[in-house]
Design an enzyme around this catalytic site. Structure first.
Site, PDB file in Angstrom:
ATOM      1  N   ALA A 142      38.316  32.855  45.167  1.00 55.76           N
ATOM      2  CA  ALA A 142      39.060  31.654  45.040  1.00 55.76           C
ATOM      3  C   ALA A 142      38.062  30.576  44.383  1.00 55.76           C
ATOM      4  O   ALA A 142      36.858  30.558  44.718  1.00 55.76           O
ATOM      5  CB  ALA A 142      39.549  31.035  46.419  1.00 55.76           C
ATOM      6  N   GLY A 188      39.592  31.450  41.354  1.00 57.34           N
ATOM      7  CA  GLY A 188      40.314  32.322  40.642  1.00 57.34           C
ATOM      8  C   GLY A 188      39.652  32.207  38.844  1.00 57.34           C
ATOM      9  O   GLY A 188      40.016  32.986  38.275  1.00 57.34           O
ATOM     10  N   GLY A 189      38.965  31.201  38.919  1.00 58.54           N
ATOM     11  CA  GLY A 189      38.314  31.039  37.381  1.00 58.54           C
ATOM     12  C   GLY A 189      37.670  32.274  36.653  1.00 58.54           C
ATOM     13  O   GLY A 189      37.703  32.805  35.774  1.00 58.54           O
ATOM     14  N   LYS A 190      36.597  32.883  37.622  1.00 56.01           N
ATOM     15  CA  LYS A 190      36.041  34.207  37.337  1.00 56.01           C
ATOM     16  C   LYS A 190      36.981  35.304  37.186  1.00 56.01           C
ATOM     17  O   LYS A 190      36.688  36.224  36.394  1.00 56.01           O
ATOM     18  CB  LYS A 190      34.703  34.276  38.160  1.00 56.01           C
ATOM     19  CG  LYS A 190      33.816  33.131  38.134  1.00 56.01           C
ATOM     20  CD  LYS A 190      32.712  33.376  39.194  1.00 56.01           C
ATOM     21  CE  LYS A 190      31.779  31.977  39.243  1.00 56.01           C
ATOM     22  NZ  LYS A 190      32.464  31.023  39.786  1.00 56.01           N
ATOM     23  N   CYS A 193      26.350  28.637  43.261  1.00 60.50           N
ATOM     24  CA  CYS A 193      26.315  27.399  42.395  1.00 60.50           C
ATOM     25  C   CYS A 193      25.271  26.608  43.329  1.00 60.50           C
ATOM     26  O   CYS A 193      25.503  25.378  43.411  1.00 60.50           O
ATOM     27  CB  CYS A 193      27.645  26.671  42.330  1.00 60.50           C
ATOM     28  SG  CYS A 193      28.551  26.499  43.990  1.00 60.50           S
ATOM     29  N   ASP A 217      37.720  39.258  55.054  1.00 60.73           N
ATOM     30  CA  ASP A 217      36.263  38.509  55.322  1.00 60.73           C
ATOM     31  C   ASP A 217      35.292  39.545  54.652  1.00 60.73           C
ATOM     32  O   ASP A 217      35.072  40.541  55.054  1.00 60.73           O
ATOM     33  CB  ASP A 217      36.061  38.599  56.738  1.00 60.73           C
ATOM     34  CG  ASP A 217      34.753  37.819  57.055  1.00 60.73           C
ATOM     35  OD1 ASP A 217      33.823  37.490  56.315  1.00 60.73           O
ATOM     36  OD2 ASP A 217      34.421  37.560  58.319  1.00 60.73           O
ATOM     37  N   CYS A 272      34.914  37.138  47.061  1.00 56.70           N
ATOM     38  CA  CYS A 272      34.886  35.281  47.130  1.00 56.70           C
ATOM     39  C   CYS A 272      35.314  34.792  46.011  1.00 56.70           C
ATOM     40  O   CYS A 272      34.832  33.745  45.389  1.00 56.70           O
ATOM     41  CB  CYS A 272      33.502  34.695  47.761  1.00 56.70           C
ATOM     42  SG  CYS A 272      32.586  35.562  49.046  1.00 56.70           S
TER      43      CYS A 272
END
Length: 436
Positions: A257, A259-261, A378, A305, A255
């Site tokens: 997107a 892409g920060g992590k 989050c 998925d 999961c």
């Protein structure tokens, strides 16, 4: 061509599309703001977010002066009036400007016959402002503008901290960046900011995070184009830190997107053997690819998925470390996405919890014996966080909690960051090891 449409008109249209037509809020804002001057675009975003943050409070004012509820065909007028009231109640806009421009916006929406009503509501509020404020501040529901079910949930979880949590979720979020210290040491970047009239304030316990004041667009951030900085809340930055990638690891960012992590993991440990960034949404994976390209980093990006038992998408049979940034209610980031208050439902959260468990079970099968999984959301809902991990640990003898805090136990696992702590978003983390 610059869009000359009244920002209040656009705000009413955007909120109608988001709350009644199912359109994505921020994508719609960006689309309509593209053709506006930068000043009007900023004002539009302020109006849209402000109306959604204080929706019940502003509706309470409207209801005090309008006997019949607005119908679907003229609901935009209600939101235009709320835009004007938001200016008067929260922005201290000069009265005549707020009233005149709001009346003009209602005409622009095609409802000339309701201009008089709009004028009456605005002036009525100015006459009875003190009385209305006192009345609307009596209940948490209208004072903080949260649906009652969510207030009940937060109170059950956090007790006396209820008011603080609600208040922090209504605050304007800061602009926080992640600095790639391999490209620019923090001290040097703080100096660069200062040279450009900006201030960078370090975030405690998050060594690469800086809060930038005043907030600016990305083109005004030093070294943004060179990939030295990435816009990311400090709470989210802790994901890669807690995952603790090691040289030679094969890592899955499930999961992933936008892409920060993913990019942070690669910055922290350039010597990982490989990193697979997986997400179901091919459109959002474009953002992952763009961010990797801008930061000059490489990963395998795949569309799949995470809840499916079909693992044919995976280039590896198992992973040393898995970051599972699980789908969630996003109740910890309401300050950034205030529409979440009005779009989430208790039934939806039940469905999310079920999906999380399915993904958690599936990803656990892809973790090597001795491997590490970091579960993240989050959210501030215990069902999605502490209770989810507690149940998982109790049902998996091969799962061992690796505490991130001294207070953690298998009965009360994970680190819950509440919104506003060190000016961070609300986040949850739990770290587990897969024993043989």
């Amino acid at each position: 061509m610059i869009n000359s449409k009244n920002p209040r008109t656009l705000a009413a249209e955007i909120i109608t599309e988001a709350l009644h037509d199912g359109q994505p809020l921020m994508a719609t804002v960006r689309k309509k703001a593209k053709t506006m001057s930068s000043q009007d675009a900023s004002f539009l975003k302020e109006l849209v977010n402000g109306i959604l943050r204080h929706k019940l409070y502003l509706e309470g004012i409207v209801d005090a002066f309008v006997e019949k509820p607005f119908k679907a065909k003229n609901i935009k007028v209600k939101y235009a009036i709320m835009a004007g009231l938001y200016q008067l109640a929260f922005l201290n806009t000069p009265h005549h400007a707020a009233v005149n421009e709001t009346v003009k916006a209602v005409g622009e929406l095609g409802f000339d016959t309701l201009k008089g009503l709009t004028n009456a509501v605005m002036h009525g509020y100015l006459r009875k402002k003190g009385e209305l404020e006192q009345q609307l501040n009596k209940s948490y529901e209208t004072r903080y503008s949260f649906p009652q079910w969510l207030i009940t949930d937060i109170k059950a979880a956090y007790g006396k901290s209820l008011g603080t949590v609600l208040e922090n979720l209504n605050r304007h979020p800061p602009l926080t960046v992640r600095v790639n210290t391999a490209k620019c040491p923090i001290d040097e970047y703080i100096k660069l900011l200062s040279d450009n009239g900006l201030t960078g304030t370090p975030v405690p316990k998050v060594p690469c995070a800086l809060v930038i004041t005043p907030p600016v667009n990305t083109e005004k951030l030093p070294l943004f184009d060179s990939g030295a900085v990435f816009i990311q809340d400090a709470a989210a930055q802790q994901a890669a830190i807690f995952l603790d990638p090691q040289p030679g690891d094969i890592i899955l960012d499930a999961c992933a997107a936008p892409g920060g992590k993913t990019t942070h993991i690669l910055e922290l440990c350039p010597d990982v053997k490989d990193l697979v960034a997986m997400d179901l949404d091919e459109g959002r994976l474009m953002r992952v690819r763009e961010n990797l390209q801008r930061l000059r980093l490489k990963a395998k990006v795949v569309s799949a998925d995470a809840s499916s038992e079909d693992h044919s998408w995976s280039p590896y049979s198992a992973y040393d470390r898995i970051l599972l940034d699980a789908p969630c209610s996003a109740t910890g980031v309401i300050r950034r996405h205030p529409d979440i208050k009005w779009l989430r439902t208790p039934d939806e959260i039940k469905s999310i919890v079920k999906l999380q468990r399915q993904i958690l079970e599936n990803m656990w099968q892809m973790l090597k014996p001795g491997g590490i999984m970091l579960y993240a959301t989050c959210s501030i809902e215990p069902e999605e966080n502490t209770l989810q991990i507690k149940n998982f640990l109790s049902e998996h003898s091969d799962a061992e909690l690796i505490p991130l805090t001294a207070e953690e136990t298998a009965e009360n696992p994970g680190l819950q960051i509440l919104p506003g702590l060190d000016d961070m978003d609300g986040f949850f983390y739990a770290k587990m090891k897969k024993n043989c």
